[in-house]
Motif scaffolding. Structure first.
Motif, PDB file in Angstrom:
ATOM      1  N   THR A  33     -15.936  51.412  66.186  1.00 20.09           N
ATOM      2  CA  THR A  33     -14.874  50.506  65.760  1.00 20.09           C
ATOM      3  C   THR A  33     -15.439  49.583  64.674  1.00 20.09           C
ATOM      4  O   THR A  33     -16.646  49.590  64.405  1.00 20.09           O
ATOM      5  N   PRO A  34     -14.605  48.752  64.052  1.00 21.88           N
ATOM      6  CA  PRO A  34     -15.123  47.882  62.991  1.00 21.88           C
ATOM      7  C   PRO A  34     -16.275  46.982  63.421  1.00 21.88           C
ATOM      8  O   PRO A  34     -17.152  46.659  62.605  1.00 21.88           O
ATOM      9  N   TYR A  39      -6.829  50.354  65.093  1.00 25.68           N
ATOM     10  CA  TYR A  39      -7.652  50.182  63.904  1.00 25.68           C
ATOM     11  C   TYR A  39      -7.159  50.953  62.686  1.00 25.68           C
ATOM     12  O   TYR A  39      -7.807  50.893  61.634  1.00 25.68           O
ATOM     13  N   TRP A  96      -9.574  52.406  60.076  1.00 23.92           N
ATOM     14  CA  TRP A  96     -10.827  51.642  60.047  1.00 23.92           C
ATOM     15  C   TRP A  96     -11.683  51.936  61.294  1.00 23.92           C
ATOM     16  O   TRP A  96     -11.955  51.064  62.106  1.00 23.92           O
ATOM     17  N   GLY A 139      -8.918  53.438  49.915  1.00 26.28           N
ATOM     18  CA  GLY A 139      -8.809  53.052  51.332  1.00 26.28           C
ATOM     19  C   GLY A 139      -7.422  52.666  51.795  1.00 26.28           C
ATOM     20  O   GLY A 139      -7.254  52.209  52.935  1.00 26.28           O
ATOM     21  N   ARG A 196      -6.030  53.760  55.218  1.00 28.71           N
ATOM     22  CA  ARG A 196      -6.520  53.101  56.432  1.00 28.71           C
ATOM     23  C   ARG A 196      -5.546  52.047  56.952  1.00 28.71           C
ATOM     24  O   ARG A 196      -5.529  51.731  58.132  1.00 28.71           O
ATOM     25  N   ASP A 197      -4.758  51.489  56.029  1.00 26.12           N
ATOM     26  CA  ASP A 197      -3.815  50.426  56.382  1.00 26.12           C
ATOM     27  C   ASP A 197      -2.372  50.931  56.454  1.00 26.12           C
ATOM     28  O   ASP A 197      -1.437  50.173  56.217  1.00 26.12           O
ATOM     29  N   ARG A 228     -10.157  45.321  60.912  1.00 23.96           N
ATOM     30  CA  ARG A 228     -10.606  46.257  59.877  1.00 23.96           C
ATOM     31  C   ARG A 228     -12.057  45.948  59.516  1.00 23.96           C
ATOM     32  O   ARG A 228     -12.631  44.967  59.988  1.00 23.96           O
ATOM     33  N   TYR A 229     -12.639  46.792  58.664  1.00 22.55           N
ATOM     34  CA  TYR A 229     -14.010  46.564  58.237  1.00 22.55           C
ATOM     35  C   TYR A 229     -14.113  45.241  57.484  1.00 22.55           C
ATOM     36  O   TYR A 229     -13.223  44.888  56.711  1.00 22.55           O
ATOM     37  N   GLN A 272     -19.055  45.330  55.179  1.00 18.19           N
ATOM     38  CA  GLN A 272     -19.051  46.713  55.655  1.00 18.19           C
ATOM     39  C   GLN A 272     -18.360  47.640  54.662  1.00 18.19           C
ATOM     40  O   GLN A 272     -18.831  48.759  54.419  1.00 18.19           O
ATOM     41  N   LYS A 273     -17.270  47.171  54.060  1.00 19.28           N
ATOM     42  CA  LYS A 273     -16.592  47.974  53.027  1.00 19.28           C
ATOM     43  C   LYS A 273     -17.544  48.269  51.875  1.00 19.28           C
ATOM     44  O   LYS A 273     -17.614  49.390  51.371  1.00 19.28           O
TER      45      LYS A 273
END
Length: 250
Positions: free
Chosen positions: A59-60, A158, A161, A207, A210-211, A218-219, A223-224
């Motif tokens: 997970t994030p 998530y 993500w 990305g 992802r949303d 989220r990341y 992390q992104k």
């Protein structure tokens, strides 16, 4: 001698969540037969249908809870992808929680001699009810013609993500009465499914896929940036150098 089902799955799951949850991992149970039933024989897992297995997701929060502490502690031992090495460390340690049972681990990056992956991660996540695997067949009015369209898993909490990191298999534990939980269909409209597959196949770098749903987490920006960086340059972001890694091994 294989163990009978009973409450075995629940006890194993509880122990796994206790071991992996604090480090930002999720585990979801499934029977090997559920996975093999939806795939051609070339991709089957070589275990009886009722064998207990778990798919492991990161997970994030894994980045801060597992990866960064691992890098700080093991920096002189990191010689390949830090995330893969971190995941390998945590999943291998899980075996110690089950001293009286055989535990097989398959990592998402492992491949067979014929270059096929050892398991299909997104299929495993779907049959375990962890994340819905959206594919071309989930769209009724296909707008892509002859284009190759890849599917993608979306997690109900998530979105995109998260990552599927591996399988934990318990060959001595048979769970014939384990009930299958369907994954949450969180991208339920035709329009959104088309948008998801468009973004994933043709604009994955930004990305946006992802949303596709409203996510709970989220990341982080750090992390992104890490995952957007070419693998060879990620060592620098973690405060590591290639030279330092080489100097620790003859």
């Amino acid at each position: 001698m294989p163990r009978a089902a009973g409450g075995m799955e629940g006890r194993v799951a509880e122990r796994l969540r206790g071991a992996l949850g604090p480090f930002g991992f999720e585990v979801h149970a499934f029977k090997v037969g559920w996975y093999n039933a939806v795939l051609p024989p070339a991709f089957h897992l070589p275990y009886p249908d009722d064998t207990l297995a778990f798919v492991v997701l990161s997970t994030p929060s894994m980045f801060d809870k597992a990866l960064k502490p691992f890098v700080n502690k093991e920096r002189l031992k990191i010689i390949r992808d830090p995330v893969d090495q971190c995941v390998s460390h945590h999943l291998s340690h899980v075996k110690e929680k089950f001293p009286d049972q055989k535990v097989d681990v398959i990592f998402d990056y492992e491949i067979l001699p014929n270059r096929k992956p050892k398991f299909l991660a997104q299929t495993a996540a779907h049959v375990a009810g962890a994340a819905y695997y959206y594919q071309r067949q989930d769209v009724k009015l296909d707008p892509w013609g002859k284009k190759k369209i890849y599917g993608v898993c979306i997690h109900p909490k998530y979105g995109g993500w998260f990552a599927i990191r591996g399988l934990l298999l318990f060959p001595d534990t048979q769970v014939p009465f384990l009930e299958q939980s369907a994954p949450v269909d969180c991208v339920s409209t035709e329009e959104k499914r088309i948008e998801l597959l468009e973004h994933f196949n043709f604009h994955w770098q930004d990305g946006r896929y992802r949303d596709i749903i409203e996510v709970k987490e989220r990341y982080s920006e750090e992390q992104k940036a890490y995952f957007a960086t070419p693998p060879a340059e990620r060592f620098r972001l973690l405060g590591l150098t290639r030279e330092a890694q080489r100097s620790t091994f003859p």
